[in-house]
Design a protein around this motif. Structure first.
Motif, PDB file in Angstrom:
ATOM      1  N   LEU A 141       5.600   6.416   1.135  1.00  0.00           N
ATOM      2  CA  LEU A 141       5.522   5.754  -0.164  1.00  0.00           C
ATOM      3  C   LEU A 141       4.098   5.750  -0.706  1.00  0.00           C
ATOM      4  CD1 LEU A 141       7.009   4.118  -2.350  1.00  0.00           C
ATOM      5  CD2 LEU A 141       6.462   2.057  -1.034  1.00  0.00           C
ATOM      6  N   PHE A 142       3.123   5.398   0.140  1.00  0.00           N
ATOM      7  CA  PHE A 142       1.731   5.386  -0.310  1.00  0.00           C
ATOM      8  C   PHE A 142       1.263   6.794  -0.676  1.00  0.00           C
ATOM      9  CE2 PHE A 142       1.311   1.206   1.919  1.00  0.00           C
ATOM     10  CZ  PHE A 142       0.836   0.489   0.839  1.00  0.00           C
ATOM     11  N   ASP A 143       1.691   7.775   0.099  1.00  0.00           N
ATOM     12  CA  ASP A 143       1.292   9.143  -0.206  1.00  0.00           C
ATOM     13  C   ASP A 143       1.896   9.596  -1.531  1.00  0.00           C
ATOM     14  OD1 ASP A 143      -0.081  11.551   0.499  1.00  0.00           O
ATOM     15  OD2 ASP A 143       1.818  12.444   1.110  1.00  0.00           O
ATOM     16  N   LYS A 144       3.146   9.228  -1.788  1.00  0.00           N
ATOM     17  CA  LYS A 144       3.797   9.587  -3.041  1.00  0.00           C
ATOM     18  C   LYS A 144       3.105   8.931  -4.230  1.00  0.00           C
ATOM     19  CE  LYS A 144       8.400  10.066  -5.072  1.00  0.00           C
ATOM     20  NZ  LYS A 144       9.861   9.811  -4.903  1.00  0.00           N
ATOM     21  N   ALA A 145       2.557   7.731  -3.994  1.00  0.00           N
ATOM     22  CA  ALA A 145       1.840   7.013  -5.054  1.00  0.00           C
ATOM     23  C   ALA A 145       0.400   7.508  -5.203  1.00  0.00           C
ATOM     24  CB  ALA A 145       1.840   5.513  -4.753  1.00  0.00           C
ATOM     25  N   LYS A 146       0.031   8.543  -4.465  1.00  0.00           N
ATOM     26  CA  LYS A 146      -1.309   9.141  -4.486  1.00  0.00           C
ATOM     27  C   LYS A 146      -2.390   8.131  -4.069  1.00  0.00           C
ATOM     28  CE  LYS A 146      -0.131  12.462  -8.131  1.00  0.00           C
ATOM     29  NZ  LYS A 146      -0.489  12.983  -9.471  1.00  0.00           N
TER      30      LYS A 146
END
Length: 422
Positions: A301-306
């Motif tokens: 999730l954090f990676d998807k949110a950059k």
């Protein structure tokens, strides 16, 4: 007298174990990042531990445990107590044990700085985090502050240490922005893989062992052997977290990803930190399992949110720290909670939603305080210092060279000024 001596011996052993966790963090963070930054990560951990120790001695302890008000303590600065009555914990033993928790929280916070922050930003933030962020949250929950008055349960620090550090790390990642090359224009993510999974695994193992002191010595006593029960809960939760994370990653990708498994073990440890002395072993297994599942999806999730989190501090310590804290409101056993005057039983033991509500309030207020104050501090630092991030050129050559003048692996990485064939 003999019991008091044994209690002191156990807590000081626990102090050594918790301090050893910094060595685990060095290996974990260095292994999880690129070779050109390994020496920097090791060095900054040592000198920020020094800064954190001095600040805790000067004002940290007083802000946490001094006589004060609902918000903060206001006495006992520059600790100098030398006497020991022979009963209970020696003041210096208690002081040293509590100092280690402050250092771990600081180390967690710096996970959000990895591979792109100036050395000077570490120095300044170490002072301010150790002075006005960690001590305030610790006072609220452990030092007799307003959350303690409401019965907030946090046996060894899922909120006080891990969530506080993670929220500071989140503020840092947002102010510093992602590392060069992490995200593409189309929003896709590149894997800036760490250089040594063996280091990372050894770091996790050292942290795992250190956690026996982190949780176990938080009993502050040996007479009834309860510390063994707490360590048992710690062990099974960590094991459950590792297994859960590995199988979730395996199911999602077809591969049993090693870094995910390692983060699963840490997730189990973070999750059980708040309820370690309040729950039964079967519940500890469930808490660890859920922590291992949560961490996998949180990382995605954090990676998807950059939001670039090289050490996964936000997921391991933040998201799972929230879960571990809330777990008390579900699984806390009456004789381990209300029986010792620390909060109420959990929902599954007839306590209703009262304790869960207190846990939620504690998570929200503590997390918001740590994030907002950290964000303001870092924004001001960024403005005053002309930026807290290194230049593009310095980031490319690595912080070992740009901040310290030499690589942690000098034989393996050529110096930019070296001539061919030299």
């Amino acid at each position: 007298m003999e019991i008091a001596l044994m209690d002191n011996l156990w807590v000081i052993i626990g102090t050594f174990l918790v301090f050893l966790m910094l060595g685990g963090f060095i290996l974990l963070e260095a292994g999880s990042t690129r070779m050109k930054n390994a020496g920097h990560i090791a060095g900054k951990t040592i000198f920020t531990a020094g800064i954190g120790s001095l600040v805790f001695w000067a004002i940290g302890w007083g802000f946490i445990y001094g006589e004060g008000n609902w918000f903060i303590g206001l006495s006992d600065f520059f600790y100098g107590e030398a006497s020991f009555s022979g009963e209970g914990l020696a003041p210096a033993v208690d002081f040293m044990f509590q100092m280690m928790f402050a250092l771990v929280a600081l180390t967690v916070a710096f996970g959000g700085f990895a591979e792109r922050a100036k050395l000077s930003s570490y120095v300044i933030f170490a002072v301010l985090f150790s002075a006005v962020i960690y001590p305030v949250v610790a006072h609220w929950i452990w030092g007799g502050g307003w959350l303690a008055d409401h019965g907030k349960q946090d046996f060894a620090g899922s909120t006080v240490v891990h969530l506080t550090g993670a929220m500071a790390a989140l503020a840092a990642t947002l102010v510093l922005k992602p590392r060069m090359g992490k995200y593409n224009k189309d929003g896709s993510s590149n894997d800036l893989a760490g250089h040594n999974q063996v280091y990372t695994a050894l770091g996790v193992l050292l942290l795992w062992v250190g956690w026996f002191g982190f949780n176990g010595a938080s009993t502050f006593a040996v007479a009834d052997g309860f510390f063994g029960f707490v360590i048992l809960n710690t062990q099974v939760a960590a094991g459950a977290g590792a297994v859960a994370a590995m199988f979730v990653a395996w199911a999602l990708t077809g591969k049993a990803d090693v870094p995910t498994t390692l983060n699963g073990a840490l997730a189990g440890l973070v999750a059980i930190t708040a309820p370690a002395g309040f729950v039964e072993p079967w519940a500890a297994v469930i808490i660890g399992l859920i922590g291992g599942v949560i961490v996998v999806f949180s990382m995605k999730l954090f990676d998807k949110a950059k939001i670039d989190d090289p050490i996964f501090a936000l997921s391991v310590h933040g998201t799972v720290g929230v879960w571990g804290t809330l777990a008390n409101g579900l699984f806390a056993v009456p004789e381990f909670s209300s029986g010792i005057g620390w909060g109420l039983p959990g929902l599954f033991y007839g306590g209703g939603f009262t304790q869960l509500g207190v846990q939620i309030i504690g998570v929200v207020t503590s997390g918001l305080y740590a994030f907002v104050v950290s964000f303001i501090i870092l924004k001001v630092m960024d403005k005053v210092m002309g930026g807290i991030r290194v230049s593009e050129e310095e980031e490319i050559v690595g912080l070992d060279l740009s901040e310290h003048g030499g690589y942690g692996y000098p034989e393996n990485i050529p110096h930019p000024n070296d001539k061919k064939g030299a």
